[in-house]
Design a protein around this motif. Structure first.
Motif, PDB file in Angstrom:
ATOM      1  N   MET A 197       0.834  -1.207   0.000  1.00  0.00           N
ATOM      2  CA  MET A 197       0.000   0.000   0.000  1.00  0.00           C
ATOM      3  C   MET A 197       0.864   1.251   0.000  1.00  0.00           C
ATOM      4  SD  MET A 197      -3.132  -0.986   2.588  1.00  0.00           S
ATOM      5  CE  MET A 197      -3.784   0.682   2.467  1.00  0.00           C
ATOM      6  N   MET A 198       1.949   1.217   0.770  1.00  0.00           N
ATOM      7  CA  MET A 198       2.836   2.371   0.832  1.00  0.00           C
ATOM      8  C   MET A 198       3.508   2.607  -0.518  1.00  0.00           C
ATOM      9  SD  MET A 198       5.939   3.028   3.483  1.00  0.00           S
ATOM     10  CE  MET A 198       6.820   1.644   2.795  1.00  0.00           C
ATOM     11  N   LEU A 199       4.002   1.537  -1.127  1.00  0.00           N
ATOM     12  CA  LEU A 199       4.621   1.671  -2.453  1.00  0.00           C
ATOM     13  C   LEU A 199       3.614   2.202  -3.473  1.00  0.00           C
ATOM     14  CD1 LEU A 199       6.663  -1.659  -2.634  1.00  0.00           C
ATOM     15  CD2 LEU A 199       7.615   0.648  -2.532  1.00  0.00           C
ATOM     16  N   THR A 200       2.424   1.631  -3.452  1.00  0.00           N
ATOM     17  CA  THR A 200       1.384   2.048  -4.399  1.00  0.00           C
ATOM     18  C   THR A 200       1.011   3.508  -4.206  1.00  0.00           C
ATOM     19  OG1 THR A 200       0.500  -0.209  -4.386  1.00  0.00           O
ATOM     20  CG2 THR A 200      -0.926   1.536  -5.250  1.00  0.00           C
ATOM     21  N   THR A 201       0.841   3.918  -2.948  1.00  0.00           N
ATOM     22  CA  THR A 201       0.447   5.303  -2.650  1.00  0.00           C
ATOM     23  C   THR A 201       1.518   6.294  -3.084  1.00  0.00           C
ATOM     24  OG1 THR A 201      -0.835   4.533  -0.753  1.00  0.00           O
ATOM     25  CG2 THR A 201      -0.296   6.875  -0.830  1.00  0.00           C
ATOM     26  N   ILE A 202       2.767   5.996  -2.736  1.00  0.00           N
ATOM     27  CA  ILE A 202       3.860   6.910  -3.087  1.00  0.00           C
ATOM     28  C   ILE A 202       4.006   7.033  -4.597  1.00  0.00           C
ATOM     29  CG2 ILE A 202       6.361   7.221  -3.000  1.00  0.00           C
ATOM     30  CD1 ILE A 202       6.313   6.038  -0.212  1.00  0.00           C
TER      31      ILE A 202
END
Length: 482
Positions: A155-160
């Protein structure tokens, strides 16, 4: 002087400053109003201040509280840096949010890595025998933890990356016609690649420490179970947390403790049974109680000496020596089957009487064999049966009941043979006076290679002073007084 955990934290904060310096000065297509030196100065000031605060607020210990404090520090630093850029360089709100989310995400990754590394570091030194009942029931599934970690990272990778894409698209639309299409594409790809590589490196580091911790947990669990299977019930598994493996470790320790207690009870029961059976045989014999204690000690002394012998050191482990010691009192258990008229006869036996007396070796071995049949064979019963059957065999084959010779005679029987003869020689009997140690030694040396195994005789010579000491400690007068 910094601890290993603080040294690792210092490296993390340093590389975080380097990452944001490079990103602000060379990668991000939006920052044109400040140079790389300025972004580097702001980044290093921010992360140096955060690290100094960290040394004051976060202790070098394992705990989820450290993760929250670390992330909070990064968020505070991100808010301060965003406010600075907004105040002095008129950064838009979206850029400030990107700085905030980027530093916060990096803080989350760094805090997870440091927390896992701290668990790996402290794990070998963390060994609790008991956990509070409420902690046992507060089970955190390791599968759920791993799934949550993976979901969080994805989720963090996708959001960034989504934020970067949206910002870059907006930047392109606002600057269309002012920047060459190829240059804009290179700038966007460069930013994507830079951020992706940084996040992947941190993610791989976290997963490495996660697997390292998991390997530690499983290796220690396996080590304890292997040791227990080999008879060592004193080993325990470190209980580092209340996750599934922590609960398994807790109950493994509980199981090992109960097994050790049960083993002690079984050994105690066995020893009491040996004493009882030996006393039964002794009560019907004309020998004294000291004979059993002395021969038991003689056998152990000889076995310990032979532990250094190249031929026997692999067999005579400490456990085997202990079994020999515990089994020795049963060497004459077969005498319970000999008629009193023969067993208690004060004079010399006739040939026919001696033939009957010799059957005590077979009677003893058969009695123990019955126990083996009922209980299943084990090393203790096997050695006890060997001793009962073969302690009257002679090295040259002239003994009884099977006229075995040389190495065909079990070592336990060869040890008992010398111990039994020595004690008979130095003890007073109705048919003979007690011989001195020197006289007994002379007779044993005369039987070297005929009656006795030469290696056992050599062991006797090497520890003869122990024989003298044992004879004094367990002499018949002391035993009768007791």
């Amino acid at each position: 002087m910094l601890t290993l955990t603080k040294q690792r934290a210092a490296l993390h904060y340093f590389f975080a400053a380097v990452i944001f310096s490079i990103y602000g000065g060379r990668v991000c297509p939006f920052i044109e109003s400040i140079s790389i030196w300025q972004t580097s100065a702001y980044s290093f000031i921010t992360f140096t201040t955060l690290f100094l605060l960290r040394t004051k607020l976060i202790k070098d210990r394992v705990g989820f509280k450290n993760v929250l404090l670390e992330v909070s520090l990064f968020l505070v630093g991100a808010i301060a840096l965003s406010a600075w850029y907004n105040s002095y360089y008129d950064f838009p709100v979206e850029s400030g949010l990107k700085v905030l989310f980027g530093i916060g995400s990096l803080g989350a990754l760094i805090s997870l890595d440091l927390a896992l590394q701290a668990q790996v570091k402290h794990y070998p030194h963390t060994e609790y025998q008991h956990l509070p009942e409420k902690m046992i029931h507060m089970r955190h599934s390791i599968a759920s933890q791993l799934a949550a970690l993976v979901v969080f990272i994805v989720m963090m990778l996708t959001t960034i990356l989504a934020m970067i894409m949206i910002k870059d698209v907006r930047w392109l639309t606002e600057n269309i016609g002012q920047i060459e299409e190829q240059a804009a594409l290179v700038s966007i790809i460069k930013e994507f690649a830079f951020v992706a590589v940084v996040l992947i490196i941190y993610t791989c580091t976290i997963m490495y420490h996660w697997l390292q911790l998991l390997r530690l947990l499983l290796d220690n669990q396996q080590r304890a179970l292997i040791a227990a299977a080999n008879g060592d019930l004193s080993v325990r598994v470190p209980v580092s947390h209340q996750g599934e493996l922590g609960i398994i470790a807790y109950y493994t320790n509980d199981m090992l403790g109960k097994l050790a207690q049960s083993k002690d009870e079984v050994i105690q029961t066995r020893d009491v049974a040996i004493v009882g059976l030996s006393a039964l045989a002794e009560a019907r014999d004309n020998e004294t109680g000291g004979h059993i204690l002395r021969t038991q000690e003689y056998v152990r002394a000889l076995a310990i000496q032979l532990q250094n012998h190249v031929k026997y050191r692999d067999y005579l482990t400490n456990e085997t020596v202990d079994l020999l010691y515990k089994s020795a009192p049963l060497h004459d258990i077969g005498k319970v089957g000999i008629p009193d008229a023969i067993l208690l006869k004060p004079g010399k036996l006739t040939d026919d009487e001696f033939t009957i007396m010799k059957t005590h070796a077979m009677i003893g071995a058969e009695s123990i064999a019955v126990a083996e049949k009922q209980m299943g064979s084990n090393s203790f019963l096997a050695i006890a049966r060997e001793i009962a059957l073969s302690h009257h065999e002679k090295w040259d084959g002239s003994g009884y009941p099977y006229q075995l010779s040389g190495d065909d005679i079990p070592l336990s029987g060869r040890l008992m043979a010398l111990a039994d003869v020595y004690d008979a020689l130095i003890s007073k009997r109705v048919y003979k006076p007690a011989f001195s140690h020197d006289k007994a030694k002379e007779i044993i040396l005369a039987g070297n290679g005929s009656h006795f195994d030469p290696a056992v005789v050599e062991a006797f010579v090497n520890c003869e002073q122990m024989f003298v000491s044992i004879a004094l400690t367990y002499n018949d007068e002391k035993q009768q007084a007791a």
